[in-house]
Design a protein around this motif. Structure first.
Motif, PDB file in Angstrom:
ATOM      1  N   LEU A   6       0.827  -1.201   0.000  1.00  0.00           N
ATOM      2  CA  LEU A   6       0.000   0.000   0.000  1.00  0.00           C
ATOM      3  C   LEU A   6       0.863   1.254   0.000  1.00  0.00           C
ATOM      4  CD1 LEU A   6      -2.839  -0.920   2.529  1.00  0.00           C
ATOM      5  CD2 LEU A   6      -2.919  -0.943   0.040  1.00  0.00           C
ATOM      6  N   ARG A   7       1.968   1.199   0.731  1.00  0.00           N
ATOM      7  CA  ARG A   7       2.860   2.356   0.804  1.00  0.00           C
ATOM      8  C   ARG A   7       3.364   2.738  -0.592  1.00  0.00           C
ATOM      9  NH1 ARG A   7       8.354   1.627   4.014  1.00  0.00           N
ATOM     10  NH2 ARG A   7       7.014   0.025   4.892  1.00  0.00           N
ATOM     11  N   GLN A   8       3.707   1.739  -1.398  1.00  0.00           N
ATOM     12  CA  GLN A   8       4.204   2.017  -2.741  1.00  0.00           C
ATOM     13  C   GLN A   8       3.143   2.691  -3.601  1.00  0.00           C
ATOM     14  OE1 GLN A   8       5.313  -2.053  -3.623  1.00  0.00           O
ATOM     15  NE2 GLN A   8       7.498  -1.591  -3.402  1.00  0.00           N
ATOM     16  N   ARG A  13       1.105   7.594  -6.287  1.00  0.00           N
ATOM     17  CA  ARG A  13       0.067   8.596  -6.514  1.00  0.00           C
ATOM     18  C   ARG A  13       0.536   9.993  -6.105  1.00  0.00           C
ATOM     19  NH1 ARG A  13      -4.762   8.223  -7.708  1.00  0.00           N
ATOM     20  NH2 ARG A  13      -5.464   9.778  -6.198  1.00  0.00           N
ATOM     21  N   LYS A  14       1.248  10.085  -4.986  1.00  0.00           N
ATOM     22  CA  LYS A  14       1.734  11.386  -4.527  1.00  0.00           C
ATOM     23  C   LYS A  14       2.752  11.969  -5.503  1.00  0.00           C
ATOM     24  CE  LYS A  14       1.738  14.572  -1.296  1.00  0.00           C
ATOM     25  NZ  LYS A  14       0.518  15.315  -0.906  1.00  0.00           N
ATOM     26  N   ALA A  63       1.647   3.156 -18.311  1.00  0.00           N
ATOM     27  CA  ALA A  63       1.531   2.138 -17.260  1.00  0.00           C
ATOM     28  C   ALA A  63       1.369   2.785 -15.893  1.00  0.00           C
ATOM     29  CB  ALA A  63       2.759   1.229 -17.273  1.00  0.00           C
ATOM     30  N   GLY A  64       2.115   3.867 -15.660  1.00  0.00           N
ATOM     31  CA  GLY A  64       2.018   4.571 -14.378  1.00  0.00           C
ATOM     32  C   GLY A  64       0.653   5.195 -14.173  1.00  0.00           C
ATOM     33  N   HIS A  70      -5.852   2.486 -10.717  1.00  0.00           N
ATOM     34  CA  HIS A  70      -6.173   1.302  -9.910  1.00  0.00           C
ATOM     35  C   HIS A  70      -5.843   1.551  -8.432  1.00  0.00           C
ATOM     36  CE1 HIS A  70      -7.436  -1.408 -13.028  1.00  0.00           C
ATOM     37  NE2 HIS A  70      -6.310  -1.254 -13.729  1.00  0.00           N
ATOM     38  N   ALA A  71      -4.726   2.258  -8.175  1.00  0.00           N
ATOM     39  CA  ALA A  71      -4.312   2.533  -6.797  1.00  0.00           C
ATOM     40  C   ALA A  71      -5.377   3.320  -6.059  1.00  0.00           C
ATOM     41  CB  ALA A  71      -2.982   3.287  -6.787  1.00  0.00           C
ATOM     42  N   GLU A  72      -5.979   4.293  -6.747  1.00  0.00           N
ATOM     43  CA  GLU A  72      -7.040   5.084  -6.118  1.00  0.00           C
ATOM     44  C   GLU A  72      -8.188   4.181  -5.687  1.00  0.00           C
ATOM     45  OE1 GLU A  72      -9.793   9.044  -6.999  1.00  0.00           O
ATOM     46  OE2 GLU A  72      -8.591   8.149  -8.610  1.00  0.00           O
ATOM     47  N   GLU A  73      -8.553   3.244  -6.560  1.00  0.00           N
ATOM     48  CA  GLU A  73      -9.636   2.321  -6.238  1.00  0.00           C
ATOM     49  C   GLU A  73      -9.231   1.373  -5.109  1.00  0.00           C
ATOM     50  OE1 GLU A  73     -10.656   0.296  -9.797  1.00  0.00           O
ATOM     51  OE2 GLU A  73     -11.178   2.109 -10.912  1.00  0.00           O
ATOM     52  N   ILE A  74      -7.989   0.877  -5.170  1.00  0.00           N
ATOM     53  CA  ILE A  74      -7.503  -0.076  -4.161  1.00  0.00           C
ATOM     54  C   ILE A  74      -7.488   0.574  -2.781  1.00  0.00           C
ATOM     55  CG2 ILE A  74      -5.465  -1.341  -3.358  1.00  0.00           C
ATOM     56  CD1 ILE A  74      -4.826  -1.781  -6.392  1.00  0.00           C
TER      57      ILE A  74
END
Length: 310
Positions: A6-8, A13-14, A63-64, A70-74
């Motif tokens: 999760l940290r990654q 995103r940041k 890809a990023g 996806h990260a936002e959803e996760i």
């Protein structure tokens, strides 16, 4: 299967939002090198480039950008899952107030809040930042349930104390004031004009104890109960200080200050987890102590500080 953290995802995103690794690291209160390393590890794990580096900063590759979506959803799902699981606990959500020092916040504060606070179902973690002696006072007054403290003296009759790690403190100076690098003796440090936080602070007490043991005179030119004010004096070349690496991590990373290890003897402090002996609280539970050890693991992995697990 790739083992994403999760940290990654938070770091990626940041970095994309800020468009700059340095700005992203500042916003997360972590070292730029730590942020860059986590994203590179993520790229290695996935076998794809996520960020394009250029003179103005960074931009997401296709890809990023996709992973960021996806990260936002996760992350939203993780937050939702934690809330729903806590709602199914046998009792109401319990708030546990944990006191931590400024250097811990600067090194791993975001990780504590974003990751570790979700470790224990039914628990809402409240993190309070302050000097060790202030945290101990708040613990005495019942305002905190437990603390991570560097206080050298603790009333063992009232509190359970678990020693966690030992950390070497540094001599912090401005680059213009000190052209030397590498180790500096404790006696040499004391010969300089020093700015230290108040005498109630753990660092000042440790320095005074070592000076007395060696028969050396400790002259404090500037006593200021503010880490920021002490760093400002040092950055201007007015004084030097003795401080944990984490307390000046941002300025050290940017080259505004330099850190030299202190030798003959080393100046060390011990991080301890402290909670009341007679209170049957969550703070004494195996699950919560496991959370504390997870914080220690993050501190040991943080770039910069010289720490040893006890």
């Amino acid at each position: 299967m790739p083992m994403l953290k999760l940290r990654q995802l938070i770091y990626l995103r940041k970095a994309i939002e800020a468009g700059n690794i340095t700005k992203a690291a500042d916003g997360l209160h972590i070292a730029q090198t730590a942020l860059g390393l986590q994203i590179r590890n993520l790229e290695d794990e996935l076998g794809v480039v996520l960020l394009e580096r250029h003179s103005r900063g960074v931009a997401p590759t296709p890809a990023g950008a996709l992973l960021s979506e996806h990260a936002e959803e996760i992350l939203a799902l993780v937050e939702k899952a934690c809330a729903e699981v806590r709602a199914l606990s046998d009792g109401p959500i319990q708030t546990v107030s944990l006191g931590v020092t400024p250097s811990i916040i600067r090194l791993v504060g975001d990780d504590i809040i974003t990751e570790l606070s979700m470790m224990i179902p039914g628990i809402s973690l409240r993190v309070v930042e302050d000097f060790s002696f202030v945290l101990m006072r708040a613990l005495d007054q019942g305002e905190l349930d437990c603390v991570l403290t560097y206080s050298p003296t603790i009333d063992d009759s009232s509190y359970k104390r678990i020693a966690l790690l030992e950390e070497d403190l540094c001599c912090i100076t401005s680059p213009d004031m000190d052209q030397e690098r590498g180790g500096i003796s404790f006696k040499e440090v004391l010969a300089r004009d020093l700015a230290l936080t108040g005498r109630s602070d753990a660092v000042s007490q440790i320095v005074e104890q070592i000076a007395q043991r060696l028969g050396l005179e400790l002259k404090v030119a500037y006593e200021v109960q503010s880490i920021r004010a002490v760093k400002n004096l040092v950055e201007k070349g007015i004084a030097a200080t003795i401080m944990p690496y984490g307390a000046a991590e941002g300025e050290l990373r940017k080259g505004k200050l330099i850190a030299r290890p202190i030798t003959l003897p080393a100046v060390t402090r011990t991080l301890a987890y402290v909670y009341p002996k007679n209170a049957a609280t969550t703070a004494a539970s195996p699950a919560f102590i496991e959370l504390i050890h997870a914080i220690v693991k993050m501190l040991l992995e943080a770039p910069g500080p010289i720490m040893r697990k006890l």
